[in-house]
Motif scaffolding. Sequence first.
Motif, mmCIF file in Angstrom:
data_model
loop_
_atom_site.group_PDB
_atom_site.id
_atom_site.type_symbol
_atom_site.label_atom_id
_atom_site.label_comp_id
_atom_site.label_asym_id
_atom_site.label_seq_id
_atom_site.Cartn_x
_atom_site.Cartn_y
_atom_site.Cartn_z
ATOM 1 N N LEU A 215 0.912 -5.172 5.705
ATOM 2 C CA LEU A 215 -0.362 -4.764 6.288
ATOM 3 C C LEU A 215 -0.112 -3.880 7.494
ATOM 4 C CD1 LEU A 215 -2.217 -8.219 6.221
ATOM 5 C CD2 LEU A 215 -2.519 -6.312 4.621
ATOM 6 N N GLY A 216 -1.173 -3.216 7.937
ATOM 7 C CA GLY A 216 -1.085 -2.433 9.155
ATOM 8 C C GLY A 216 -0.627 -1.013 8.914
ATOM 9 N N ALA A 217 0.023 -0.470 9.901
ATOM 10 C CA ALA A 217 0.452 0.925 9.842
ATOM 11 C C ALA A 217 1.615 1.082 8.853
ATOM 12 C CB ALA A 217 0.892 1.386 11.221
ATOM 13 N N PRO A 218 1.762 2.284 8.283
ATOM 14 C CA PRO A 218 2.878 2.508 7.354
ATOM 15 C C PRO A 218 4.233 2.257 7.997
ATOM 16 C CG PRO A 218 1.260 4.249 7.123
ATOM 17 C CD PRO A 218 0.849 3.447 8.324
ATOM 18 N N ASN A 219 5.137 1.746 7.178
ATOM 19 C CA ASN A 219 6.485 1.469 7.650
ATOM 20 C C ASN A 219 7.425 2.651 7.393
ATOM 21 O OD1 ASN A 219 5.372 -1.295 6.228
ATOM 22 N ND2 ASN A 219 6.271 -1.629 8.233
ATOM 23 N N ALA B 118 -3.142 21.493 5.575
ATOM 24 C CA ALA B 118 -2.437 20.535 6.426
ATOM 25 C C ALA B 118 -1.063 20.255 5.833
ATOM 26 C CB ALA B 118 -3.212 19.233 6.542
ATOM 27 N N LEU B 119 -0.278 19.551 6.615
ATOM 28 C CA LEU B 119 0.982 18.989 6.126
ATOM 29 C C LEU B 119 0.650 17.593 5.588
ATOM 30 C CD1 LEU B 119 4.002 19.624 5.906
ATOM 31 C CD2 LEU B 119 4.295 18.569 8.153
ATOM 32 N N TYR B 120 0.966 17.379 4.331
ATOM 33 C CA TYR B 120 0.610 16.120 3.678
ATOM 34 C C TYR B 120 1.836 15.215 3.589
ATOM 35 C CZ TYR B 120 -4.021 17.753 2.358
ATOM 36 O OH TYR B 120 -5.335 18.182 2.384
ATOM 37 N N TYR B 121 1.641 13.982 4.012
ATOM 38 C CA TYR B 121 2.721 13.012 4.048
ATOM 39 C C TYR B 121 2.445 11.849 3.101
ATOM 40 C CZ TYR B 121 3.983 15.172 8.534
ATOM 41 O OH TYR B 121 4.344 16.049 9.523
ATOM 42 N N CYS B 122 3.476 11.408 2.451
ATOM 43 C CA CYS B 122 3.435 10.173 1.685
ATOM 44 C C CYS B 122 3.894 9.031 2.598
ATOM 45 C CB CYS B 122 4.365 10.292 0.483
ATOM 46 S SG CYS B 122 4.463 8.821 -0.557
ATOM 47 N N ALA B 123 3.283 7.865 2.443
ATOM 48 C CA ALA B 123 3.634 6.741 3.304
ATOM 49 C C ALA B 123 3.610 5.437 2.528
ATOM 50 C CB ALA B 123 2.672 6.665 4.479
ATOM 51 N N ASN C 228 0.825 -1.209 0.000
ATOM 52 C CA ASN C 228 0.000 0.000 0.000
ATOM 53 C C ASN C 228 0.856 1.256 0.000
ATOM 54 O OD1 ASN C 228 -2.978 0.348 0.085
ATOM 55 N ND2 ASN C 228 -2.834 -1.315 1.560
ATOM 56 N N MET C 229 0.484 2.179 -0.858
ATOM 57 C CA MET C 229 1.063 3.519 -0.832
ATOM 58 C C MET C 229 -0.061 4.472 -0.482
ATOM 59 S SD MET C 229 4.281 3.156 -1.544
ATOM 60 C CE MET C 229 4.678 4.884 -1.736
#
Length: 117
Positions: A101-105, A91-96, A33-34
Amino acid sequence: QVQLVESGGGLVQAGGFLRLSCAASRSISNINNMGWYRQAPGKQRELVATIARGGTTNYANSVKGRFAISRDNTKNTVDLQMNSLKPEDTALYYCAATLLLGAPNYWGQGTQVTVSS
């Protein structure tokens, strides 16, 4: 390890548009996932949109119909097209990147989006 660098933020009037881009330091073809997240002053970071390896997308209700996420596994980029911008999109926009699976690494440093009324 993957480094993410965002670009494309700026100041825009309400109703306007911006296109954010995220460049990865290596291939994203096997990254599950991105996504794009944002954090407004005094608020928690929240999900904006994600796109899976196969192209399935997910959007926050607040941006559905206005934002579109896309990924290019050959260029190792993830874009966020933002239309009909509202002051509350500021807002401050972040790429992740989420490897499985789960939270971004991995997270980028963020790019500021400011929408004036």
